[in-house]
Design a protein around this motif. Structure first.
Motif, short mmCIF file in Angstrom:
data_model
loop_
_atom_site.label_atom_id
_atom_site.label_comp_id
_atom_site.label_asym_id
_atom_site.label_seq_id
_atom_site.Cartn_x
_atom_site.Cartn_y
_atom_site.Cartn_z
N VAL A 42 52.31 16.53 7.17
CA VAL A 42 52.92 15.33 7.74
C VAL A 42 51.86 14.57 8.54
CG1 VAL A 42 54.71 14.43 9.26
CG2 VAL A 42 55.18 16.42 7.82
N LEU A 43 51.60 13.33 8.16
CA LEU A 43 50.64 12.49 8.86
C LEU A 43 51.24 11.98 10.18
CD1 LEU A 43 49.47 10.50 5.72
CD2 LEU A 43 48.22 12.36 6.86
N ASP A 44 50.39 11.55 11.10
CA ASP A 44 50.81 11.21 12.46
C ASP A 44 51.49 12.41 13.10
OD1 ASP A 44 49.88 8.55 12.24
OD2 ASP A 44 51.77 7.91 11.33
N GLY A 45 50.93 13.60 12.86
CA GLY A 45 51.54 14.84 13.32
C GLY A 45 50.93 15.41 14.57
N ARG A 66 68.53 23.35 2.77
CA ARG A 66 68.44 22.02 2.16
C ARG A 66 67.09 21.84 1.48
NH1 ARG A 66 69.72 16.11 5.02
NH2 ARG A 66 69.95 15.00 3.03
N SER A 67 66.07 22.46 2.04
CA SER A 67 64.75 22.47 1.41
C SER A 67 64.14 23.85 1.60
CB SER A 67 63.83 21.38 1.99
OG SER A 67 63.67 21.51 3.38
N ALA A 68 63.26 24.22 0.69
CA ALA A 68 62.69 25.57 0.69
C ALA A 68 61.73 25.76 1.85
CB ALA A 68 61.98 25.82 -0.63
N PRO A 69 61.57 27.01 2.31
CA PRO A 69 60.62 27.29 3.40
C PRO A 69 59.21 26.84 3.04
CG PRO A 69 62.04 29.18 3.02
CD PRO A 69 62.30 28.22 1.89
N ALA A 70 58.51 26.34 4.05
CA ALA A 70 57.15 25.84 3.84
C ALA A 70 56.34 26.06 5.11
CB ALA A 70 57.17 24.36 3.48
N ILE A 71 55.03 25.97 4.96
CA ILE A 71 54.12 25.99 6.10
C ILE A 71 53.97 24.55 6.56
CG2 ILE A 71 51.78 26.52 6.86
CD1 ILE A 71 51.73 28.59 4.49
N PHE A 72 54.47 24.26 7.75
CA PHE A 72 54.50 22.90 8.26
C PHE A 72 53.15 22.56 8.90
CE2 PHE A 72 55.10 19.73 11.53
CZ PHE A 72 55.95 18.81 10.94
N VAL A 73 52.59 21.42 8.54
CA VAL A 73 51.28 20.99 9.04
C VAL A 73 51.39 19.57 9.58
CG1 VAL A 73 48.86 20.64 8.49
CG2 VAL A 73 50.16 22.42 7.29
N GLY A 74 51.08 19.39 10.85
CA GLY A 74 51.03 18.06 11.42
C GLY A 74 49.59 17.64 11.63
N VAL A 75 49.18 16.55 10.98
CA VAL A 75 47.81 16.05 11.09
C VAL A 75 47.79 14.88 12.07
CG1 VAL A 75 45.86 15.02 9.87
CG2 VAL A 75 47.22 16.81 8.76
N GLU A 76 47.10 15.06 13.19
CA GLU A 76 47.02 14.02 14.21
C GLU A 76 46.18 12.84 13.73
OE1 GLU A 76 45.88 13.89 18.95
OE2 GLU A 76 44.67 15.14 17.60
N THR A 77 46.60 11.64 14.10
CA THR A 77 45.78 10.45 13.92
C THR A 77 45.44 9.89 15.29
OG1 THR A 77 47.83 9.16 13.62
CG2 THR A 77 46.65 9.84 11.63
#
Length: 260
Positions: A42-45, A66-77
């Motif tokens: 996810v951008l702006d993370g 509702r959606s499958a498990p994932a590794i969540f990644v927030g990329v800072e801008t």
């Protein structure tokens, strides 16, 4: 008694002469298991940006399957226009955003630095998905069009397709490869050139358009549409979702798929 609340790990990477934080939260049970998971980038993370909001909605999706498990990644801008948008020939945009135009460098940074880092540190199944809103949504569409194989699926929420006199939608509508990755595209109340660009792209591509002009404003796009975008990218097939109003509502859906 107290103890630290630890939800993930933050990495530091440098680009554009500034440090960026890459914030990562594995799914529940990750440390105790051996399963591999996709990456959701996810951008702006950044922690002062959309990280907590987006992470909360992604985890809420998992509670409902509702959606499958994932590794969540927030990329800072840091400078969003500089990092997320390509150059513009529009004089008004040049004056308002004089630093804009380095999206290609950030895309290369994601490909050469960020994704290899994540795949070396976490058990991934090889898949990665890119999500962005507004200017970050433009970056998502540009990446989908120019380097489609970099990610396995894309979600552009109210992308700023008015940028550079709508040049991106004019260039790519109807010209994408037959096997382009899935693209979730949303439209809120933006109107004007933004709406024109989004509708042009939707009409000339296989994007699944969530047209919410009647009930979503630009400021609430991420709040309202991220759960649905994740449902589109990482479907579970759970048969109770529609009963609770968690229906995927974008058109056209990919061949052979049905809204859950």
């Amino acid at each position: 008694m107290s103890q630290p609340l630890i939800i993930g790990t933050s990495y530091t990477a440098e680009i554009e002469d500034a440090e960026r934080r890459i914030n990562v939260v594995p799914p529940a049970g990750y440390d105790a298991g051996e399963a591999a998971h996709p990456l959701v980038v996810v951008l702006d993370g950044g922690l002062a940006q959309d990280f907590f909001l987006a992470l909360g909605m992604e985890r809420w999706n998992q509670l409902w399957q509702r959606s499958a498990p994932a590794i969540f990644v927030g990329v800072e801008t840091v400078d969003r226009q500089r990092e997320l948008l390509p150059p513009t020939r529009n004089a008004e945009e040049q004056e308002r955003y004089p630093t804009a135009g380095n999206s290609a460098a950030v895309r290369a940074w994601l490909a050469d630095t960020v994704l290899p880092l994540l795949r070396s540190e976490y058990r991934t199944d090889g898949r990665a998905y890119l999500i962005g809103e507004s200017a970050a949504g433009h970056f998502v569409v540009e990446t989908w069009a120019q380097t489609p194989g970099l990610f396995d699926g894309y979600a552009a929420l109210s992308p700023s397709l008015q940028w550079d006199d709508q040049s991106l939608s004019r260039r790519v509508a109807g010209a994408e490869a037959e096997n382009s990755p899935p693209l979730f595209l949303s439209l809120a109340d933006e109107g004007g050139a933004t709406e024109e660009g989004i509708l042009r792209l939707a009409a000339g591509s296989k994007a699944c358009l969530a047209d919410r002009r009647g009930d979503v404003v630009h400021a609430t796009t991420l709040h309202r549409l991220l759960p649905e975008a994740l449902q589109f990218l990482l479907p579970t097939g759970a048969d109770w979702l529609a009963e609770y109003g968690l229906k995927l509502n974008c058109t056209p859906l990919p061949d052979g798929d049905e809204a859950q």
